[in-house]
Design an enzyme around this catalytic site. Structure first.
Site, PDB file in Angstrom:
ATOM      1  N   CYS A  25      36.473  42.361  50.249  1.00 27.17           N
ATOM      2  CA  CYS A  25      35.818  43.651  50.487  1.00 27.17           C
ATOM      3  C   CYS A  25      36.390  44.388  51.694  1.00 27.17           C
ATOM      4  O   CYS A  25      36.036  45.543  51.942  1.00 27.17           O
ATOM      5  CB  CYS A  25      34.317  43.459  50.649  1.00 27.17           C
ATOM      6  SG  CYS A  25      33.522  42.931  49.113  1.00 27.17           S
ATOM      7  N   HIS A  69      32.728  59.640  42.737  1.00 28.41           N
ATOM      8  CA  HIS A  69      34.183  59.786  42.874  1.00 28.41           C
ATOM      9  C   HIS A  69      34.593  60.196  44.287  1.00 28.41           C
ATOM     10  O   HIS A  69      35.473  61.029  44.477  1.00 28.41           O
ATOM     11  CB  HIS A  69      34.739  60.750  41.811  1.00 28.41           C
ATOM     12  CG  HIS A  69      34.753  60.133  40.461  1.00 28.41           C
ATOM     13  ND1 HIS A  69      33.642  60.124  39.648  1.00 28.41           N
ATOM     14  CD2 HIS A  69      35.722  59.464  39.788  1.00 28.41           C
ATOM     15  CE1 HIS A  69      33.932  59.495  38.522  1.00 28.41           C
ATOM     16  NE2 HIS A  69      35.186  59.072  38.579  1.00 28.41           N
ATOM     17  N   GLU A 107      26.659  46.861  42.568  1.00 27.94           N
ATOM     18  CA  GLU A 107      28.092  47.127  42.649  1.00 27.94           C
ATOM     19  C   GLU A 107      28.808  46.602  41.416  1.00 27.94           C
ATOM     20  O   GLU A 107      29.849  47.116  41.030  1.00 27.94           O
ATOM     21  CB  GLU A 107      28.684  46.473  43.895  1.00 27.94           C
ATOM     22  CG  GLU A 107      28.181  47.074  45.183  1.00 27.94           C
ATOM     23  CD  GLU A 107      28.806  46.424  46.404  1.00 27.94           C
ATOM     24  OE1 GLU A 107      29.274  45.269  46.318  1.00 27.94           O
ATOM     25  OE2 GLU A 107      28.825  47.080  47.457  1.00 27.94           O
TER      26      GLU A 107
END
Length: 117
Positions: A25, A69, A107
């Site tokens: 991550c 986005h 996620e």
């Protein structure tokens, strides 16, 4: 207690640079996020609802305009962990709909964080 939930979707990138080098991550990556907002009341309103689902459209607009986005490091002033995002969306929702009881942020299909005060 009556409860309803509604889910919203968006895609975004982030990088958790405070993590140790080599942590997956810590690299730039993205997710297809799912945000689930939960509202609860003891008594239904006159129409027989906790709240009309259509009244939650402002959350969709907020997510689309602010997060979809986008690179979350540019949008959030705290690390964009699922936990921090869940609290952020909870606070946004409860300011508009006091009967908000929790927000969950996924996620991946197998991982999620929830904020429930």
């Amino acid at each position: 207690m009556y409860r309803i939930t509604k889910e919203f979707h968006f895609s975004a990138s982030h990088q958790l640079s405070h993590l140790p080098q080599g942590h997956q991550c810590a690299r730039l990556h993205g997710h297809n996020y799912v945000v689930v907002v939960e509202l609860a009341v003891v008594s239904l309103n006159a129409a027989g609802f906790v709240r009309d689902y259509g009244e939650l459209k402002p959350l969709k607009t907020y997510i689309d305009d602010t997060f979809d986005h986008r690179h979350l490091n540019d949008v959030m002033d705290i690390p964009s962990t699922g936990e921090n995002m869940a609290r952020h969306f909870y606070e946004w929702c409860v300011a508009r709909w006091p009967e908000t009881t929790a927000v969950k942020v996924s996620e991946t299909p197998k991982t999620w964080a929830e904020y429930r005060p």
